[in-house]
Design a protein around this motif. Structure first.
Motif, mmCIF file in Angstrom:
data_model
loop_
_atom_site.group_PDB
_atom_site.id
_atom_site.type_symbol
_atom_site.label_atom_id
_atom_site.label_comp_id
_atom_site.label_asym_id
_atom_site.label_seq_id
_atom_site.Cartn_x
_atom_site.Cartn_y
_atom_site.Cartn_z
ATOM 1 N N TRP A 51 -8.727 28.725 -5.035
ATOM 2 C CA TRP A 51 -9.948 28.005 -4.664
ATOM 3 C C TRP A 51 -9.864 26.528 -5.025
ATOM 4 C CZ3 TRP A 51 -12.408 30.554 -1.251
ATOM 5 C CH2 TRP A 51 -12.473 31.948 -1.295
ATOM 6 N N GLY A 52 -9.136 26.214 -6.085
ATOM 7 C CA GLY A 52 -8.956 24.807 -6.445
ATOM 8 C C GLY A 52 -8.167 24.038 -5.394
ATOM 9 N N LEU A 53 -7.096 24.655 -4.889
ATOM 10 C CA LEU A 53 -6.315 24.020 -3.833
ATOM 11 C C LEU A 53 -7.154 23.799 -2.580
ATOM 12 C CD1 LEU A 53 -2.872 25.877 -4.108
ATOM 13 C CD2 LEU A 53 -3.348 23.489 -4.665
ATOM 14 N N LEU A 54 -7.996 24.780 -2.270
ATOM 15 C CA LEU A 54 -8.876 24.623 -1.111
ATOM 16 C C LEU A 54 -9.824 23.449 -1.314
ATOM 17 C CD1 LEU A 54 -9.926 25.660 1.611
ATOM 18 C CD2 LEU A 54 -11.453 27.193 0.344
ATOM 19 N N GLY A 55 -10.388 23.330 -2.512
ATOM 20 C CA GLY A 55 -11.299 22.228 -2.789
ATOM 21 C C GLY A 55 -10.613 20.881 -2.702
ATOM 22 N N VAL A 56 -9.429 20.778 -3.271
ATOM 23 C CA VAL A 56 -8.692 19.513 -3.230
ATOM 24 C C VAL A 56 -8.339 19.128 -1.794
ATOM 25 C CG1 VAL A 56 -6.515 18.403 -3.888
ATOM 26 C CG2 VAL A 56 -7.799 19.733 -5.573
ATOM 27 N N SER A 57 -8.036 20.135 -0.964
ATOM 28 C CA SER A 57 -7.642 19.850 0.422
ATOM 29 C C SER A 57 -8.774 19.191 1.207
ATOM 30 C CB SER A 57 -7.197 21.138 1.119
ATOM 31 O OG SER A 57 -8.296 22.007 1.344
ATOM 32 N N PHE A 58 -10.019 19.518 0.884
ATOM 33 C CA PHE A 58 -11.130 18.897 1.589
ATOM 34 C C PHE A 58 -11.193 17.401 1.305
ATOM 35 C CE2 PHE A 58 -12.583 23.130 2.468
ATOM 36 C CZ PHE A 58 -13.421 23.002 3.561
ATOM 37 N N GLY A 59 -10.951 17.022 0.056
ATOM 38 C CA GLY A 59 -10.942 15.597 -0.263
ATOM 39 C C GLY A 59 -9.700 14.900 0.249
ATOM 40 N N TYR A 60 -8.559 15.547 0.095
ATOM 41 C CA TYR A 60 -7.298 14.948 0.542
ATOM 42 C C TYR A 60 -7.285 14.745 2.054
ATOM 43 C CZ TYR A 60 -2.263 14.238 1.023
ATOM 44 O OH TYR A 60 -1.034 13.713 1.318
ATOM 45 N N GLY A 61 -7.971 15.636 2.771
ATOM 46 C CA GLY A 61 -8.005 15.524 4.226
ATOM 47 C C GLY A 61 -8.594 14.217 4.713
ATOM 48 N N THR A 62 -9.483 13.618 3.926
ATOM 49 C CA THR A 62 -10.049 12.318 4.291
ATOM 50 C C THR A 62 -8.958 11.274 4.432
ATOM 51 O OG1 THR A 62 -12.150 12.797 3.191
ATOM 52 C CG2 THR A 62 -11.613 10.482 3.553
ATOM 53 N N PHE A 63 -8.017 11.281 3.504
ATOM 54 C CA PHE A 63 -6.945 10.296 3.523
ATOM 55 C C PHE A 63 -5.919 10.611 4.608
ATOM 56 C CE2 PHE A 63 -8.615 10.567 -0.817
ATOM 57 C CZ PHE A 63 -9.031 9.247 -0.987
ATOM 58 N N VAL A 64 -5.741 11.886 4.923
ATOM 59 C CA VAL A 64 -4.864 12.258 6.040
ATOM 60 C C VAL A 64 -5.469 11.758 7.351
ATOM 61 C CG1 VAL A 64 -3.884 14.182 7.346
ATOM 62 C CG2 VAL A 64 -3.919 14.254 4.848
ATOM 63 N N GLN A 65 -6.794 11.947 7.501
ATOM 64 C CA GLN A 65 -7.483 11.527 8.714
ATOM 65 C C GLN A 65 -7.390 10.018 8.909
ATOM 66 O OE1 GLN A 65 -8.786 13.456 10.980
ATOM 67 N NE2 GLN A 65 -9.689 11.858 12.267
ATOM 68 N N SER A 66 -7.439 9.267 7.814
ATOM 69 C CA SER A 66 -7.373 7.800 7.902
ATOM 70 C C SER A 66 -5.941 7.279 7.873
ATOM 71 C CB SER A 66 -8.167 7.181 6.751
ATOM 72 O OG SER A 66 -7.626 7.552 5.486
ATOM 73 N N LYS A 67 -4.963 8.164 7.923
ATOM 74 C CA LYS A 67 -3.544 7.807 7.948
ATOM 75 C C LYS A 67 -3.078 7.166 6.643
ATOM 76 C CE LYS A 67 -3.591 8.961 12.337
ATOM 77 N NZ LYS A 67 -3.016 10.237 12.795
ATOM 78 N N GLN A 68 -3.776 7.425 5.548
ATOM 79 C CA GLN A 68 -3.396 6.872 4.262
ATOM 80 C C GLN A 68 -2.554 7.839 3.430
ATOM 81 O OE1 GLN A 68 -7.668 5.863 3.263
ATOM 82 N NE2 GLN A 68 -6.741 3.916 2.646
ATOM 83 N N ALA A 69 -2.420 9.068 3.893
ATOM 84 C CA ALA A 69 -1.647 10.072 3.167
ATOM 85 C C ALA A 69 -0.957 10.986 4.173
ATOM 86 C CB ALA A 69 -2.554 10.882 2.237
ATOM 87 N N PRO A 70 0.216 11.534 3.818
ATOM 88 C CA PRO A 70 0.944 12.407 4.742
ATOM 89 C C PRO A 70 0.277 13.766 4.906
ATOM 90 C CG PRO A 70 2.069 12.317 2.630
ATOM 91 C CD PRO A 70 0.952 11.310 2.555
ATOM 92 N N ALA A 71 0.345 14.300 6.114
ATOM 93 C CA ALA A 71 -0.293 15.585 6.399
ATOM 94 C C ALA A 71 0.536 16.767 5.916
ATOM 95 C CB ALA A 71 -0.552 15.709 7.895
ATOM 96 N N TRP A 72 1.848 16.560 5.718
ATOM 97 C CA TRP A 72 2.698 17.702 5.380
ATOM 98 C C TRP A 72 2.330 18.317 4.023
ATOM 99 C CZ3 TRP A 72 5.490 17.290 0.893
ATOM 100 C CH2 TRP A 72 5.772 15.997 0.425
ATOM 101 N N ILE A 73 1.712 17.506 3.155
ATOM 102 C CA ILE A 73 1.293 18.043 1.860
ATOM 103 C C ILE A 73 0.213 19.099 2.063
ATOM 104 C CG2 ILE A 73 0.148 17.470 -0.320
ATOM 105 C CD1 ILE A 73 1.565 14.809 -0.275
ATOM 106 N N LEU A 74 -0.694 18.864 2.991
ATOM 107 C CA LEU A 74 -1.713 19.866 3.304
ATOM 108 C C LEU A 74 -1.069 21.141 3.833
ATOM 109 C CD1 LEU A 74 -4.798 18.099 4.952
ATOM 110 C CD2 LEU A 74 -4.671 19.294 2.771
ATOM 111 N N GLY A 75 0.001 20.978 4.613
ATOM 112 C CA GLY A 75 0.715 22.152 5.115
ATOM 113 C C GLY A 75 1.274 22.994 3.984
#
Length: 322
Positions: free
Chosen positions: A38-62
């Protein structure tokens, strides 16, 4: 201008709160794996913001998704021992509060509709308050917050942490199935990009008798139901079957009314929704929330309706849409 990102961060914070609660519960036999899930799921919601704005790589979410799949798939997560009110206490609470218990639940749709309709009309200095396309989700987030506050004011729980505790308890009862809607929402797009619709169209061309409208209608309607059963989402099945049969065969070849064909086709897909555990939010989640002995009980009860409705849809499409 408000976007939907605040809501995603709030949802992420909720999942992280549940994870911390699980990690601190030493009675959970697998608290580390469950809390990590559940912690990883929670972090992914915040991290996704930076993926959407192209500030972070998407492969980490994968990688995060694969880790979560491994944790759930290998049965490494477990439900914490339930600590909640007794049936007698809940019955007594229901008698004391009566219909007031429905107020928080009813606030969610009312406030959501209000924000979704009025929100886009509000401007500040000539700039819209809500970003384009964000009104409905913003309304849902605002309504959920208001509903929780009102519920606390009405019920007067022993502590302000009770909503998080009870929400976490229900989330653990649902388990990994709570993620299926989120995962399946992208499946239709992936299948379409992979050319599944074209492949199904090619196969349908081999199977369909030439010039048979009835056979084409059956393939489209039944195909919508079958793909929905597989994918758990009629909206994911729709682009595949529509690209394969709906548009090229029923509309272009036989001259069907697009609105009628596609509306009835979507309803045929919903017949599949009634018959699949992949539609977890419709079929597995209610069984978990109601603590049913048979987690597939809703599906078994819905199968006759799904089969009969699918037959009716075939008939309506054949006689009305052409």
């Amino acid at each position: 201008m408000l976007t939907n990102e605040w809501l995603y961060w709030l949802i992420g914070a909720f999942f992280i709160g549940v994870a911390v609660h699980i990690l601190n519960n030493h009675e959970n036999p697998r608290r580390i794996a469950s809390g990590t899930f559940w912690g990883l799921l929670g972090v992914s919601f915040g991290y996704g913001t930076f993926v959407q704005s192209k500030q972070a790589p998407a492969w980490i979410l994968g990688i995060v998704v694969l880790v979560m799949v491994a944790l759930a798939g290998f049965g490494l997560t477990a439900r914490s021992p339930e600590k909640t009110t007794t049936p007698e206490e809940r019955a007594d609470s229901a008698r004391r509060f009566g219909n007031k218990l429905f107020i928080p639940a009813l606030l969610v749709p009312v406030v959501t509709v209000l924000v979704a309709t009025v929100g886009p009309l509000i401007t500040i200095g000539g700039t819209p308050l809500l970003a384009d396309g964000s009104a409905t989700l913003t309304g849902l987030g605002v309504s959920a917050i208001i509903a929780v506050v009102v519920a606390v004011l009405i019920l007067r729980p022993p502590s302000l942490g009770t909503p998080l505790h009870e929400s976490g308890r229900l989330l653990e009862a649902i388990g990994w199935a709570a993620l299926l809607p989120q995962m399946l929402s992208t499946l239709g797009i992936l299948f379409t990009q992979a050319g599944v619709g074209k492949a199904v169209g090619t196969i349908a061309g081999w199977v369909l008798p030439e010039g048979s409208l009835f056979a084409a209608v059956v393939v489209y309607a039944v195909g919508m139901a079958v793909f929905t059963i597989i994918m758990g989402n009629a909206f994911a099945a729709f682009p595949i079957m529509t690209a394969a049969v709906g548009w090229p065969v029923l509309v272009q070849t036989f001259g069907g009314n697009p609105a009628a064909v596609f509306a009835i086709g979507m309803l045929s897909g919903f017949c599949g929704t009634l018959a699949t555990p992949m539609a977890a939010n419709f079929n597995l989640v209610p069984a978990a929330l109601l603590e049913m002995k048979d987690k597939y009980g809703p599906i078994k009860a819905q199968l006759p309706t799904a089969g009969l409705l699918l037959l009716v849809n075939v008939g309506i499409m054949y006689f009305v849409a052409f």
